[in-house]
Enzyme design. Structure first.
Site, PDB file in Angstrom:
ATOM      1  CB  SER A  90     -24.072  -5.835 -39.280  1.00  0.00           C
ATOM      2  OG  SER A  90     -24.738  -6.446 -38.199  1.00  0.00           O
ATOM      3  CG  HIS A  96     -24.126 -11.185 -39.546  1.00  0.00           C
ATOM      4  ND1 HIS A  96     -25.112 -10.494 -40.228  1.00  0.00           N
ATOM      5  CD2 HIS A  96     -23.569 -10.288 -38.692  1.00  0.00           C
ATOM      6  CE1 HIS A  96     -25.153  -9.255 -39.797  1.00  0.00           C
ATOM      7  NE2 HIS A  96     -24.226  -9.097 -38.869  1.00  0.00           N
TER       8      HIS A  96
END
Length: 724
Positions: free
Chosen positions: A584, A699
């Site tokens: 991320s 995610h």
């Protein structure tokens, strides 16, 4: 290629940046051509890393993730403890419950409330659990013995941030259909929140113009049972520039409050109390604190956690402080604030947890935590709001252990769940009662202990400090065999395969914690693990985070490079045997290590990353991170953004270490196009690139334990082959 509204809008806008990007077509998430490219890369990754090299590691990791000996994390709801559980027989998971009495035993008797695998099979959808909220009955209902019955369950298809909400009857263990008045929210980013048993707050996609540029709800409404969501009453409508709008109701008896929270940007928000909600007489009263501050409400108390200095009431409180005041007095104009915590150069506030009568502070001191108990003055007994809070310690924990507390019920009592974990210490769970000064604390009741998933005999965990380019001391942890971590001759180059991990963003600290998967796949096989507490994180509070925002982002990368050099200087490893990993925002970090410091590393793992910092704010939730990175549409911002945009820093003529990119097709937070385009660009230049994209996962990268084990095994196998 299939039509993508985001791509179509960007391509026709005269202000759309980087329209000449030759790999722009890979941003079409589900386009046929893009997915064909993904499948080809996945096949190559399996050819390069799969088979006999991958399978043993994947099996070992799956055994950890599916182990029945893991500690079931529980939350008390009424007379039951609820837990969400995945294992080999329940890949998507069970929401289940038991009693405290049964939980205390070695083999609790679990009752299934919702079986996600059965639901997925019945509906043909790959549901992923996103959580549930349960309506607290009124005092009258509790006195009459009525059960906790109504839950709002959030489910995501494939793990995306977008999800649906359905009302679940906890007594009959079935979804309440709309034909019976059950609440159901269609797929979108947003949510439902209970107001009462026949009313919910709804913040979601109501149609064109109702979502923010970041892709989150702009409007919150009050929705009454038996009516259409389209007919819900608007409570608050944000502007086109806001990030997220939501509403909720506190149902603490005697302190019921309706609240609207307006997120203006990632670090700016407003909290307002709503009176006469949903009626023509409705009014919003904003709690007048800096919009960079976090607001907390508990019974009669207001807590204000500062990110920036605040001059108020004749004093200036530094950012990182925690302040308290009686809410009613504050709303009436009083600014008599009690300082509950003030930071020092070495300390920061990691969290604050209310019980019924006490507040437990989690304080970091050079990234090692301690717990403090604060007891407010009793306003109901006539105490003044400016009277001092009493203080005591909660003596839990140990060296390089992270100890956390969570209230069993902040409404009903002072019991807390106590968790502890360290790099070499498996997790434990205990039940304790928080008491104030003058009362002897009782010993916590041990409830559960996780097993050791790897043999840590002879291993050590240590903390060191590196010196960054500007002289800042940067802490980091080193874990591994003592003979590797403490070389007898630091001047002799070590060859231990070593993995450096960092994040450095969004004020998130990296604290010591047990990882059975990292232990089995890396430490037990002779690897050394390094965790860096670089600027941009929250290890030293807001100041540590703010030191690496926007034009100062380079400090986070300089910090990690300094740690890499320090590990080598200590004789633990060499640059050829040192890898770096991040996901991320940490993927952006690893991408900058790859492009700015390639000589420091022998391998790089980049997971669900941001990499194209000229396009990031046009992709999915990227607009919500402008406060962190800057706005590339502003020329002055692009001047510094281009200095840490790996996609633009890549130089085809330069030598780079081998790199593995992993991402998820279902990631609707960080666009998979970042990883796709960077991999394609590097492959076209003939670089050593491995790429794998999970079709599900969101995610987090994986939608179930099997996928998580597979993706993790790919990374560990890649690192072993490149570094060992």
């Amino acid at each position: 290629m299939s039509a993508d509204p985001l791509l179509r809008t960007a391509a026709t806008s005269p202000d759309a940046p980087h329209t000449s990007d030759p790999y722009r077509w890979l941003e079409d998430v589900s386009g046929d051509e893009a997915l064909a490219w993904v499948r080809e890369r996945n096949d190559e990754a399996h050819d390069a890393l799969g088979g006999s090299r991958l399978d043993p590691t994947e099996a070992a990791l799956r055994e950890v993730l599916d182990s029945d000996d893991r500690i079931p994390d529980v939350s008390r709801i009424g007379d039951h403890l609820y837990n969400f559980w995945r294992d080999a027989d329940h890949e998507r998971g069970l929401w289940r419950r038991t009693t405290l009495e049964s939980y205390r035993t070695d083999a609790p008797r679990w009752e299934t409330v919702l079986d996600l695998d059965a639901l997925a099979d019945a509906e043909g959808e790959s549901w992923v659990w996103h959580g549930a909220s349960v309506l607290r009955p009124t005092p009258e209902q509790l006195a009459a013995g009525e059960p906790w019955r109504r839950a709002l369950v959030d489910l995501s298809p494939g793990g995306s941030d977008a999800d649906v909400t359905r009302e679940l009857d906890l007594v009959e263990k079935r979804f309440v259909p709309p034909s019976e008045g059950g609440f159901r929210r269609p797929l979108a980013k947003g949510g439902l929140s209970w107001a009462d048993e026949d009313t919910v707050y709804v913040f979601t996609d109501f149609g064109p113009g109702t979502m923010t540029p970041s892709g989150y709800p702009r409007i919150v409404k009050l929705w009454r049972r038996g009516t259409s969501m389209d007919d819900a009453t608007v409570v608050y409508e944000g502007t086109d520039e806001d990030m997220y709008i939501m509403g909720s109701r506190s149902r603490t008896p005697g302190f019921e409050r309706d609240v609207v929270r307006r997120s203006i940007a990632f670090y700016r928000s407003e909290t307002s109390l709503v009176t006469d909600v949903g009626t023509p007489e409705q009014q919003l009263v904003r709690i007048d604190v800096p919009d960079s501050a976090e607001v907390g409400l508990h019974r009669e108390w207001l807590l204000v956690e500062l990110r920036e200095d605040w001059a108020v009431g004749g004093r200036t409180h530094p950012g990182g402080s925690l302040l308290a005041a009686p809410l009613d007095a504050f709303l009436d104009g009083s600014r008599d604030l009690t300082v509950l915590f003030a930071p020092t150069p070495a300390t920061s506030l990691a969290g604050a947890t209310w019980t019924r009568h006490h507040l437990v502070l989690n304080v970091l001191d050079d990234v090692k935590n301690a717990l403090h108990v604060l007891t407010p003055p009793d306003l109901a007994a006539g105490a003044d709001g400016t009277d001092p809070w009493t203080r005591s310690e909660l003596p839990l924990g140990g060296e390089l252990l992270t100890v956390g507390v969570r209230a069993v019920s902040p409404v009903d009592g002072d019991d807390v769940w106590v968790t502890s974990s360290g790099y070499l210490a498996p997790s434990t769970l205990a039940l304790a009662t928080v008491v104030g000064p003058g009362t002897d604390p009782t010993e916590p009741e041990p409830l559960k202990s996780a097993p050791a998933f790897f043999d840590a005999t002879g291993m050590v965990a240590e903390q060191h400090f590196a010196t960054s380019d500007d002289g800042t001391r940067v802490p980091y942890f080193v874990v591994g065999s003592a003979e590797l971590v403490r070389p007898t001759d630091p001047t002799a180059p070590g060859t231990a395969p070593t993995l450096l991990y960092g994040y450095g963003g969004f004020e998130i600290p990296l604290l010591p914690g047990y990882s059975g998967t990292a232990g089995r796949a890396w430490l037990a096989r002779g690897g050394v693990r390094v965790v860096a507490n670089i600027r941009g994180g929250g290890e030293y509070g807001p100041r540590w985070h703010q030191a690496a925002l926007r034009e100062n982002r380079h400090r986070a990368y300089e910090d990690l490079a300094a740690v890499a050099r320090d590990v080598v200087a200590r004789g633990i490893t060499t640059h050829e045997h040192l890898g770096v990993q991040g996901g991320s925002n940490g993927g952006l970090l690893a991408g900058n290590m790859l492009t700015q410091y390639p000589e420091l590393f022998g391998a790089v793992v980049i997971q669900v990353p941001l990499l194209d910092m000229q396009r990031y704010h046009h992709l999915l939730a990227g607009a919500s991170w402008v406060a962190e990175y800057g706005d590339p549409d502003v020329p002055e911002d692009w001047e510094f953004l281009r200095t840490f945009s790996p996609y633009h820093l890549f130089d085809a003529t330069r030598e780079y270490p081998p790199v593995l990119f992993t991402t998820s097709t279902k990631d609707d937070r960080v666009h998979p196009g970042h990883a796709r385009k960077m991999a394609a660009k590097m492959l076209a230049a003939g670089k050593d690139v491995t790429y794998y994209e999970n079709i599900e996962g969101g995610h987090g990268g994986a939608a179930n334990n099997a996928q998580a084990a597979h993706m993790s095994a790919l990374a560990w196998t890649f690192l072993h082959e490149r570094l060992a």
